[in-house]
Write a protein that holds these residues in place. Structure first.
Motif, PDB file in Angstrom:
ATOM      1  N   ALA A  35     -49.649 -24.002  20.837  1.00  0.00           N
ATOM      2  CA  ALA A  35     -49.075 -23.993  19.485  1.00  0.00           C
ATOM      3  C   ALA A  35     -49.054 -22.583  18.908  1.00  0.00           C
ATOM      4  N   ALA A  36     -50.133 -21.853  19.092  1.00  0.00           N
ATOM      5  CA  ALA A  36     -50.189 -20.485  18.564  1.00  0.00           C
ATOM      6  C   ALA A  36     -49.153 -19.591  19.243  1.00  0.00           C
ATOM      7  N   ASP A  38     -46.462 -20.543  20.883  1.00  0.00           N
ATOM      8  CA  ASP A  38     -45.116 -20.998  20.531  1.00  0.00           C
ATOM      9  C   ASP A  38     -44.706 -20.477  19.154  1.00  0.00           C
ATOM     10  N   SER A  39     -45.666 -20.403  18.224  1.00  0.00           N
ATOM     11  CA  SER A  39     -45.369 -19.848  16.901  1.00  0.00           C
ATOM     12  C   SER A  39     -45.023 -18.369  16.987  1.00  0.00           C
ATOM     13  N   ALA A  42     -41.515 -18.151  18.464  1.00  0.00           N
ATOM     14  CA  ALA A  42     -40.478 -18.588  17.525  1.00  0.00           C
ATOM     15  C   ALA A  42     -40.329 -17.639  16.341  1.00  0.00           C
ATOM     16  N   GLU A  44     -42.431 -17.465  13.870  1.00  0.00           N
ATOM     17  CA  GLU A  44     -42.923 -18.141  12.671  1.00  0.00           C
ATOM     18  C   GLU A  44     -44.014 -17.315  12.002  1.00  0.00           C
ATOM     19  N   GLU A  45     -43.913 -17.165  10.701  1.00  0.00           N
ATOM     20  CA  GLU A  45     -44.930 -16.446   9.944  1.00  0.00           C
ATOM     21  C   GLU A  45     -46.193 -17.292   9.856  1.00  0.00           C
ATOM     22  N   LEU A  47     -47.606 -15.569  12.300  1.00  0.00           N
ATOM     23  CA  LEU A  47     -47.915 -15.127  13.668  1.00  0.00           C
ATOM     24  C   LEU A  47     -46.835 -14.297  14.337  1.00  0.00           C
TER      25      LEU A  47
END
Length: 78
Positions: A35-36, A38-39, A42, A44-45, A47
């Motif tokens: 999950a981390a 993948d963030s 992607a 995603e903020e 990260l």
């Protein structure tokens, strides 16, 4: 469980991952790592988008077992 990290300009350094003993062996650490990362991938903020520094032995080992995530590595700590 949790994954500790530090943010810097364009980088995220994963420093420690921990899962409660009662959940060990159930894939929780693996789910956290996926999950981390993948963030990060992607963008995603907070990260991403960043390069990964894997000083945490668990995150480094997880990436070693899942080389399709190696492209995220900055090269430090691996």
């Amino acid at each position: 469980g949790f994954a500790e990290y530090q943010l810097a300009e364009g980088l995220i350094e994963f420093t420690h991952t921990e899962v409660d003993e009662s959940f060990e062996g159930r894939g929780v650490g693996s789910a956290l790592a996926r999950a981390a990362l993948d963030s990060v991938r992607a963008g995603e903020e907070p990260l991403g988008p960043r390069r990964v520094v894997a000083t945490c032995p668990f995150i480094k080992g997880w990436i070693d077992k899942h080389p399709d995530y190696a492209d995220l590595l900055d090269g430090r700590g691996d």
